[in-house]
Scaffold this active site. Structure first.
Site, PDB file in Angstrom:
ATOM      1  N   THR A  58       0.826  -1.058   0.265  1.00  0.00           N
ATOM      2  CA  THR A  58      -0.254  -0.168   0.056  1.00  0.00           C
ATOM      3  C   THR A  58       0.921   1.241   0.328  1.00  0.00           C
ATOM      4  O   THR A  58       0.521   1.809  -0.326  1.00  0.00           O
ATOM      5  CB  THR A  58      -1.060   0.114   1.255  1.00  0.00           C
ATOM      6  OG1 THR A  58      -2.193  -1.554   0.997  1.00  0.00           O
ATOM      7  CG2 THR A  58      -1.819   1.376   1.491  1.00  0.00           C
ATOM      8  N   HIS A 117      -0.001 -10.229  -6.206  1.00  0.00           N
ATOM      9  CA  HIS A 117       0.627 -10.601  -5.659  1.00  0.00           C
ATOM     10  C   HIS A 117       0.778 -12.575  -5.452  1.00  0.00           C
ATOM     11  O   HIS A 117       1.396 -12.723  -5.444  1.00  0.00           O
ATOM     12  CB  HIS A 117      -0.705 -11.447  -3.768  1.00  0.00           C
ATOM     13  CG  HIS A 117      -1.212 -10.009  -3.317  1.00  0.00           C
ATOM     14  ND1 HIS A 117       0.307  -9.600  -2.586  1.00  0.00           N
ATOM     15  CD2 HIS A 117      -1.522  -9.724  -2.447  1.00  0.00           C
ATOM     16  CE1 HIS A 117      -0.278  -8.067  -1.952  1.00  0.00           C
ATOM     17  NE2 HIS A 117      -1.587  -8.504  -1.920  1.00  0.00           N
ATOM     18  N   SER A 237       3.550   9.887   5.267  1.00  0.00           N
ATOM     19  CA  SER A 237       4.362   9.635   6.810  1.00  0.00           C
ATOM     20  C   SER A 237       3.702   8.053   6.649  1.00  0.00           C
ATOM     21  O   SER A 237       2.615   7.818   7.104  1.00  0.00           O
ATOM     22  CB  SER A 237       4.473  10.557   7.643  1.00  0.00           C
ATOM     23  OG  SER A 237       3.244  10.957   6.849  1.00  0.00           O
TER      24      SER A 237
END
Length: 317
Positions: A58, A117, A237
């Site tokens: 992500t 994935h 962040s």
């Protein structure tokens, strides 16, 4: 959903020379979906992000989308990440409709950012010939296994399983070496110097996110100003991502929970964002068992975990 053995129509023999007959492959979506993905159209300007689950996917997805879309932070805040950059396997896992399985990806305007994935041999065959840009992110397995535990509980699975039980089941001491996870990463690690592949790690992003952003911009032939860099560092962040509803997979969780109607816990998808966090949650005995199992796999490939994470060999893990 349990994974089942599958067989791709062909293997990437032009990329890696190995005995593919010994490569055991399992996939939750089944053979028909694997065949559909194998044959799907890949566009020259596609960008793919491939990882094992809970390895910083992500984080890197949002980074890539912003770089590819001229740092449009307003658009990013107004639409779920999973809609802007679809997870290739998700629609079929939810709806089991092969006819619509690739619709979210096919509906994207170019250049497309696509997440998966799936291991290298199950990705589209055209990836191996067209070689569009592909980014691979790895993470310390001791951390991603713990992170997977909280993720599966958030979608209503494994509710009767403790963290230590989950770790031991994931390690499965009776399973073959190399494990599927290590085959997944080792194949991309071997390709890390290919000009169309950008290989990095969660730990490297934690250590120097600015440098990773600069490297990604160069890889994608994009430029970034200092002002945009400062915006990126803030937006990406941990504190900002944790409170951003568009980055915590609410869109996916709602569909999964509605489908299965099972009890679940509410763990934020961006949960701790820490390298080495497993040390706070696991006993020394469990960590020792993890280290032993990981080392068996590393020995098979004659690699170290530091190499796979692109860290100095003396870095403690």
């Amino acid at each position: 959903m349990d994974r089942v053995p599958v067989q791709p129509k062909s293997y990437p023999t032009n990329l890696l020379q190995k005995d593919w007959t010994k490569r055991a492959i399992y996939e939750r979506c089944g053979q028909a979906f694997v065949d559909k993905v194998h044959d799907m159209e890949v566009k020259d300007d596609d960008v793919w992000i491939v990882t094992l689950p809970k390895c910083g996917t992500t984080w890197m997805q949002e980074l890539l989308w912003l770089v590819m879309n001229d740092f449009d932070f307003e658009a990013a805040r107004n639409e779920h990440l999973e809609v802007r950059t679809p997870f290739l396997e998700f629609d079929f896992l939810i709806h089991k409709d092969l006819n619509r399985a690739l619709a979210p990806v096919e509906a994207l305007k170019s250049p497309r950012l696509i997440k998966s994935h799936m291991p290298l041999p199950l990705l589209p065959q055209q990836l191996w010939s067209k070689k569009p840009k592909l980014i691979y992110v790895y993470r310390n397995p001791k951390d991603y296994i713990v992170s997977r535990y909280y993720h599966v509980r958030s979608i209503g699975f494994g509710m009767s399983t403790t963290l230590e039980q989950f770790v031991l089941e994931t390690l499965d001491e009776d399973a073959d070496v190399p494990s599927e996870d290590f085959e997944h990463v080792a194949e991309f690690y071997e390709l890390r110097n290919e000009p169309w592949i950008f290989y990095t790690s969660f730990e490297r992003m934690k250590t120097n996110l600015r440098q990773v952003i600069e490297d990604i911009c160069k890889f994608l032939n994009k430029t970034i100003t200092e002002q945009q860099m400062e915006q990126m560092l803030k937006h990406l962040s941990f504190e900002e991502m944790k409170k951003n509803p568009k980055l915590n997979h609410h869109w996916e969780f709602e569909q999964i929970r509605a489908k299965h109607q099972t009890e679940h816990e509410n763990h934020n998808f961006v949960r701790r964002g820490k390298a080495g966090g497993y040390k706070d949650e696991l006993s020394s005995d469990i960590i020792a068992k993890m280290d032993e199992r990981i080392q068996q796999n590393l020995d098979y490939y004659k690699l170290s975990l530091q190499k796979l994470l692109l860290l100095d060999e003396n870095t403690p893990l």
